[in-house]
Motif scaffolding. Structure first.
Motif, PDB file in Angstrom:
ATOM      1  N   UNK A  46       5.649   2.032   5.465  1.00 10.92           N
ATOM      2  CA  UNK A  46       4.698   0.922   5.515  1.00 10.92           C
ATOM      3  C   UNK A  46       3.297   1.428   5.196  1.00 10.92           C
ATOM      4  N   UNK A  47       2.546   0.601   4.481  1.00  9.81           N
ATOM      5  CA  UNK A  47       1.117   0.847   4.305  1.00  9.81           C
ATOM      6  C   UNK A  47       0.407   0.091   5.419  1.00  9.81           C
ATOM      7  N   UNK A  48      -0.604   0.732   5.992  1.00  9.57           N
ATOM      8  CA  UNK A  48      -1.339   0.126   7.099  1.00  9.57           C
ATOM      9  C   UNK A  48      -2.809  -0.034   6.736  1.00  9.57           C
ATOM     10  N   UNK A  49      -3.420  -1.129   7.215  1.00 10.50           N
ATOM     11  CA  UNK A  49      -4.859  -1.307   7.016  1.00 10.50           C
ATOM     12  C   UNK A  49      -5.620  -0.626   8.147  1.00 10.50           C
ATOM     13  N   UNK A  50      -6.929  -0.735   8.134  1.00 10.47           N
ATOM     14  CA  UNK A  50      -7.752  -0.027   9.128  1.00 10.47           C
ATOM     15  C   UNK A  50      -7.524  -0.523  10.544  1.00 10.47           C
ATOM     16  N   UNK A  51      -6.961  -1.727  10.693  1.00 14.01           N
ATOM     17  CA  UNK A  51      -6.654  -2.248  12.023  1.00 14.01           C
ATOM     18  C   UNK A  51      -5.258  -1.836  12.489  1.00 14.01           C
ATOM     19  N   UNK A  52      -4.531  -1.116  11.638  1.00 11.85           N
ATOM     20  CA  UNK A  52      -3.180  -0.689  11.971  1.00 11.85           C
ATOM     21  C   UNK A  52      -2.121  -1.719  11.654  1.00 11.85           C
ATOM     22  N   UNK A  53      -2.526  -2.791  10.960  1.00 13.38           N
ATOM     23  CA  UNK A  53      -1.572  -3.831  10.580  1.00 13.38           C
ATOM     24  C   UNK A  53      -0.867  -3.453   9.288  1.00 13.38           C
ATOM     25  N   UNK A  54       0.405  -3.826   9.207  1.00 11.78           N
ATOM     26  CA  UNK A  54       1.202  -3.558   8.013  1.00 11.78           C
ATOM     27  C   UNK A  54       0.720  -4.419   6.853  1.00 11.78           C
ATOM     28  N   UNK A  55       0.762  -3.864   5.649  1.00  8.43           N
ATOM     29  CA  UNK A  55       0.420  -4.566   4.414  1.00  8.43           C
ATOM     30  C   UNK A  55       1.703  -4.718   3.605  1.00  8.43           C
ATOM     31  N   UNK A  56       2.481  -5.792   3.850  1.00  8.44           N
ATOM     32  CA  UNK A  56       3.806  -5.925   3.244  1.00  8.44           C
ATOM     33  C   UNK A  56       3.830  -5.891   1.723  1.00  8.44           C
ATOM     34  N   UNK A  57       2.796  -6.337   1.050  1.00 15.26           N
ATOM     35  CA  UNK A  57       2.812  -6.368  -0.411  1.00 15.26           C
ATOM     36  C   UNK A  57       2.274  -5.114  -1.068  1.00 15.26           C
ATOM     37  N   UNK A  58       1.930  -4.118  -0.282  1.00 12.86           N
ATOM     38  CA  UNK A  58       1.350  -2.894  -0.848  1.00 12.86           C
ATOM     39  C   UNK A  58       2.368  -2.193  -1.749  1.00 12.86           C
ATOM     40  N   UNK A  59       1.940  -1.766  -2.941  1.00 11.90           N
ATOM     41  CA  UNK A  59       2.861  -1.105  -3.884  1.00 11.90           C
ATOM     42  C   UNK A  59       3.104   0.351  -3.516  1.00 11.90           C
ATOM     43  N   UNK A  60       4.058   0.576  -2.640  1.00  8.23           N
ATOM     44  CA  UNK A  60       4.370   1.933  -2.174  1.00  8.23           C
ATOM     45  C   UNK A  60       5.363   2.566  -3.133  1.00  8.23           C
ATOM     46  N   UNK A  61       5.049   3.772  -3.567  1.00  6.09           N
ATOM     47  CA  UNK A  61       5.948   4.523  -4.449  1.00  6.09           C
ATOM     48  C   UNK A  61       6.594   5.653  -3.659  1.00  6.09           C
ATOM     49  N   UNK A  62       7.905   5.777  -3.783  1.00  8.51           N
ATOM     50  CA  UNK A  62       8.616   6.956  -3.287  1.00  8.51           C
ATOM     51  C   UNK A  62       8.817   7.872  -4.476  1.00  8.51           C
ATOM     52  N   UNK A  63       8.511   9.146  -4.300  1.00 12.01           N
ATOM     53  CA  UNK A  63       8.592  10.105  -5.395  1.00 12.01           C
ATOM     54  C   UNK A  63       9.375  11.321  -4.921  1.00 12.01           C
ATOM     55  N   UNK A  64      10.384  11.689  -5.689  1.00 13.35           N
ATOM     56  CA  UNK A  64      11.143  12.902  -5.388  1.00 13.35           C
ATOM     57  C   UNK A  64      10.460  14.092  -6.039  1.00 13.35           C
ATOM     58  N   UNK A  65      10.198  15.109  -5.246  1.00 15.72           N
ATOM     59  CA  UNK A  65       9.653  16.364  -5.777  1.00 15.72           C
ATOM     60  C   UNK A  65      10.777  17.276  -6.256  1.00 15.72           C
ATOM     61  N   UNK A  66      12.012  16.852  -5.994  1.00 14.38           N
ATOM     62  CA  UNK A  66      13.208  17.606  -6.388  1.00 14.38           C
ATOM     63  C   UNK A  66      14.208  16.632  -7.009  1.00 14.38           C
ATOM     64  N   UNK A  67      13.871  16.051  -8.168  1.00 18.22           N
ATOM     65  CA  UNK A  67      14.698  14.990  -8.743  1.00 18.22           C
ATOM     66  C   UNK A  67      16.094  15.433  -9.178  1.00 18.22           C
ATOM     67  N   UNK A  68      16.331  16.730  -9.291  1.00 23.36           N
ATOM     68  CA  UNK A  68      17.674  17.196  -9.619  1.00 23.36           C
ATOM     69  C   UNK A  68      18.609  17.105  -8.411  1.00 23.36           C
ATOM     70  N   UNK A  69      18.053  17.035  -7.202  1.00 20.78           N
ATOM     71  CA  UNK A  69      18.844  16.983  -5.973  1.00 20.78           C
ATOM     72  C   UNK A  69      18.800  15.618  -5.302  1.00 20.78           C
ATOM     73  N   UNK A  70      17.595  15.020  -5.223  1.00 21.70           N
ATOM     74  CA  UNK A  70      17.395  13.745  -4.531  1.00 21.70           C
ATOM     75  C   UNK A  70      16.689  12.777  -5.478  1.00 21.70           C
ATOM     76  N   UNK A  71      17.256  11.599  -5.675  1.00 24.04           N
ATOM     77  CA  UNK A  71      16.609  10.544  -6.469  1.00 24.04           C
ATOM     78  C   UNK A  71      15.908   9.585  -5.522  1.00 24.04           C
ATOM     79  N   UNK A  72      14.738   9.087  -5.929  1.00 23.71           N
ATOM     80  CA  UNK A  72      13.987   8.116  -5.144  1.00 23.71           C
ATOM     81  C   UNK A  72      13.864   6.824  -5.936  1.00 23.71           C
ATOM     82  N   UNK A  73      14.115   5.704  -5.286  1.00 24.76           N
ATOM     83  CA  UNK A  73      14.001   4.380  -5.901  1.00 24.76           C
ATOM     84  C   UNK A  73      12.927   3.603  -5.148  1.00 24.76           C
ATOM     85  N   UNK A  74      11.731   3.509  -5.743  1.00 21.96           N
ATOM     86  CA  UNK A  74      10.614   2.836  -5.082  1.00 21.96           C
ATOM     87  C   UNK A  74      10.872   1.356  -4.874  1.00 21.96           C
TER      88      UNK A  74
END
Length: 108
Positions: A46-74
């Motif tokens: 979750x992305x959080x704002x300064x009040x600690x509230x979740x920002x559901x529409x925030x474009x969060x990317x998951x990135x694998x630093x080891x794409x040969x072993x683990x794939x990430x689907x944002x």
């Protein structure tokens, strides 16, 4: 699974923020530490704002630093083991980036 407390990553420079809709932190909620090869596994992040509230529409990317072993689907917010072994994943939103977290992929 990792500890229930989750992990929280806070932006280094949070001063000067005026809007409650700007992400200032990324929270990984109980990220998986072990997954099964070939099985997509959800990553709760979750992305959080300064009040600690979740920002559901925030474009969060998951990135694998080891794409040969683990794939990430944002779009699905999942990780999938491609081979048995360990890998590292980060989450990113705007200029915020988490520390890498380690995931071990094991054969079924």
């Amino acid at each position: 699974m990792a500890g229930a407390a989750g992990l929280l990553y806070i932006a280094a420079a949070c001063t000067g923020l005026t809007g409650g809709d700007s992400p200032v932190a990324i929270e990984l909620v109980d990220p998986p530490d072990t997954i099964v090869v070939g099985v997509p596994t959800a990553v709760q992040v979750r992305a959080l704002n300064r009040d600690g509230d979740s920002l559901p529409g925030a474009p969060i990317a998951l990135v694998s630093l080891t794409p040969d072993t683990i794939a990430a689907d944002s779009a699905q917010r999942t990780v999938t083991g491609l081979l048995a072994g360990s890998g590292r994943i980060i989450a990113r939103v705007g200029g915020l980036v988490t520390e890498p977290f380690r995931i071990v992929a094991r054969n079924p």
